[in-house]
Write an enzyme that holds these catalytic residues in place. Structure first.
Site, PDB file in Angstrom:
ATOM      1  N   GLY A   1      -2.654 -66.281  40.044  1.00 10.63           N
ATOM      2  CA  GLY A   1      -2.753 -65.174  40.968  1.00 10.63           C
ATOM      3  C   GLY A   1      -4.174 -64.959  41.435  1.00 10.63           C
ATOM      4  O   GLY A   1      -5.139 -65.316  40.757  1.00 10.63           O
TER       5      GLY A   1
ATOM      6  N   GLY B   1      -7.406 -62.492  42.266  1.00  9.32           N
ATOM      7  CA  GLY B   1      -7.973 -61.428  41.465  1.00  9.32           C
ATOM      8  C   GLY B   1      -8.805 -61.923  40.309  1.00  9.32           C
ATOM      9  O   GLY B   1      -9.439 -61.124  39.617  1.00  9.32           O
ATOM     10  N   HIS B   2      -8.806 -63.257  40.091  1.00 10.79           N
ATOM     11  CA  HIS B   2      -9.575 -63.842  38.985  1.00 10.79           C
ATOM     12  C   HIS B   2     -10.800 -64.618  39.484  1.00 10.79           C
ATOM     13  O   HIS B   2     -11.422 -65.336  38.709  1.00 10.79           O
ATOM     14  CB  HIS B   2      -8.704 -64.801  38.175  1.00 10.79           C
ATOM     15  CG  HIS B   2      -7.450 -64.185  37.658  1.00 10.79           C
ATOM     16  ND1 HIS B   2      -7.452 -63.019  36.932  1.00 10.79           N
ATOM     17  CD2 HIS B   2      -6.151 -64.565  37.757  1.00 10.79           C
ATOM     18  CE1 HIS B   2      -6.213 -62.706  36.606  1.00 10.79           C
ATOM     19  NE2 HIS B   2      -5.406 -63.619  37.103  1.00 10.79           N
TER      20      HIS B   2
ATOM     21  N   LYS C   1      -2.381 -71.736  32.849  1.00  7.77           N
ATOM     22  CA  LYS C   1      -2.599 -70.664  31.885  1.00  7.77           C
ATOM     23  C   LYS C   1      -1.256 -70.212  31.308  1.00  7.77           C
ATOM     24  O   LYS C   1      -0.252 -70.174  32.032  1.00  7.77           O
ATOM     25  CB  LYS C   1      -3.300 -69.474  32.552  1.00  7.77           C
ATOM     26  CG  LYS C   1      -4.655 -69.832  33.158  1.00  7.77           C
ATOM     27  CD  LYS C   1      -5.389 -68.617  33.691  1.00  7.77           C
ATOM     28  CE  LYS C   1      -4.625 -67.822  34.725  1.00  7.77           C
ATOM     29  NZ  LYS C   1      -4.306 -68.624  35.935  1.00  7.77           N
TER      30      LYS C   1
ATOM     31  N   ASP D   1       3.383 -68.377  35.573  1.00  7.09           N
ATOM     32  CA  ASP D   1       2.639 -69.601  35.849  1.00  7.09           C
ATOM     33  C   ASP D   1       3.353 -70.810  35.256  1.00  7.09           C
ATOM     34  O   ASP D   1       3.534 -71.839  35.930  1.00  7.09           O
ATOM     35  CB  ASP D   1       1.225 -69.512  35.271  1.00  7.09           C
ATOM     36  CG  ASP D   1       0.313 -68.583  36.058  1.00  7.09           C
ATOM     37  OD1 ASP D   1       0.765 -68.029  37.077  1.00  7.09           O
ATOM     38  OD2 ASP D   1      -0.848 -68.412  35.653  1.00  7.09           O
TER      39      ASP D   1
ATOM     40  N   HIS E   1      -5.113 -59.769  33.527  1.00  5.34           N
ATOM     41  CA  HIS E   1      -4.289 -59.140  34.555  1.00  5.34           C
ATOM     42  C   HIS E   1      -4.299 -57.623  34.394  1.00  5.34           C
ATOM     43  O   HIS E   1      -3.392 -56.935  34.872  1.00  5.34           O
ATOM     44  CB  HIS E   1      -2.848 -59.655  34.486  1.00  5.34           C
ATOM     45  CG  HIS E   1      -2.717 -61.102  34.773  1.00  5.34           C
ATOM     46  ND1 HIS E   1      -2.705 -62.060  33.792  1.00  5.34           N
ATOM     47  CD2 HIS E   1      -2.615 -61.769  35.950  1.00  5.34           C
ATOM     48  CE1 HIS E   1      -2.589 -63.260  34.338  1.00  5.34           C
ATOM     49  NE2 HIS E   1      -2.543 -63.116  35.647  1.00  5.34           N
TER      50      HIS E   1
END
Length: 330
Positions: A53, A55-56, A104, A109, A217
């Site tokens: 996703g 945001g990382h 991950k 995922d 997250h």
């Protein structure tokens, strides 16, 4: 909530546009803009592909380039990329030696990468490795195993370096399996994450509280503790990861990772405390990494990762890398 964005719905796409434009010497969009790939693919090299996703950032797009990833697939904020994105990356990045998918250990995922691997398996040689370095989730005993967090950066770097040197797909898979039990991480947060779509924080802390064992997250950890000195907090993280891997050998890479909202001064202070703890306990820190590399949007927090590396792995770490987020030896 104030963020530099136009709408929550367009934030990821507009951010990716900016990333590719800013780093066009390293990356281009893949077919239909479904993924980001290395600008210059190498014929006959195993393709290293990852994703997750948004945001990382800079993980994973910031690690696309020489000596790391060949392609990265990005989902919505904290949401797995879809199987068709991953299949597209496989189709375009495989130059004849097959693909290694670095995933991950999160349910979405793993499920979507497994589905994509099955969809593409008739046309490509594919192996998959699961990164599971987070100590926190080993406590839950819910059958899912450890999450993949900041240690993913180290795994992607070493596998990317080995692939760059011509290592074949089975050997890369074996390298990942051997490395896995020697990389461990643990995180702490002073605030939760403000998610654009909900405009709310994932958890709220009082002025004298910290969250120990957080995920990337915005997940809360295993315990809410009283706020204390940096030395006390970082020593606890350091001791926990040390107990997991230190007996294996005496040479290590120490990685203090910022989760998005922690300034460099605090990260270096944390590194100093972690380094002192490790050396006081007989461990030689021979490589280091400090900075926001596997973030959780705007979370004010950090994680400590310890990786026990062999001489061969240290040479892989030191080999040339040229990506948006990591660059040396070039």
């Amino acid at each position: 909530m104030k963020k530099f964005m136009n709408t929550a719905e367009t934030m990821v796409a507009e951010s990716l546009d900016g990333f590719v434009r800013a780093h066009e010497e390293f990356v281009v969009f893949g077919a239909d803009r479904k993924f980001v790939r290395r600008r210059h693919l190498i014929p006959g090299k195993v393709a290293i592909i990852s994703g997750g996703g948004a945001g990382h950032e800079p993980m994973h797009i910031g690690f696309v380039g020489r000596g790391m990833l060949d392609a990265a697939c990005v989902g919505h904020i904290f949401t797995s990329p879809t199987p068709d994105q991953i299949v597209g990356a496989i189709e375009e990045a495989d130059t004849g030696a097959g693909c290694l998918l670095v995933v991950k250990n999160y349910d979405g995922d793993v499920m979507n990468f497994e589905m994509a691997a099955e969809m593409a398996s008739s046309r490509h040689k594919i192996e998959m490795v699961i990164v599971s370095d987070d100590i926190e989730t080993a406590r839950t005993q819910d059958g899912r195993g450890r999450r993949g967090v900041a240690g993913t950066v180290i795994v992607e770097r070493l596998l990317g370096a080995a692939a760059e040197k011509g290592m074949a797909l089975p050997a890369l898979k074996a390298l990942a399996g051997d490395l896995s039990p020697r990389v461990r991480s643990m995180g702490v947060a002073l605030t939760g994450v403000t998610v654009p779509h909900t405009q709310r924080s994932t958890f709220a802390l009082g002025p004298s509280e910290i969250e120990m064992g957080v995920g990337i997250h915005g997940e809360p950890g295993h315990e809410r503790e009283p706020f204390s000195s940096a030395d006390a907090i970082i020593t606890h993280l350091s001791e926990t990861v040390f107990k997991e891997v230190a007996p294996v050998a005496d040479k290590a890479l120490l990685f203090v990772n910022g989760l998005g909202g922690t300034p460099p001064a605090e990260l270096y202070l944390a590194y100093n405390t972690a380094h002192r703890f490790m050396t006081d306990h007989g461990l030689r820190i021979v490589r280091s990494l400090v900075g926001p590399y596997a973030t959780s949007l705007d979370m004010q927090g950090l994680s400590v990762t310890l990786a026990i590396l062999s001489e061969e792995e240290l040479l892989l770490w030191d080999s040339p890398v040229a990506t948006a987020a990591l660059r040396w030896g070039c």
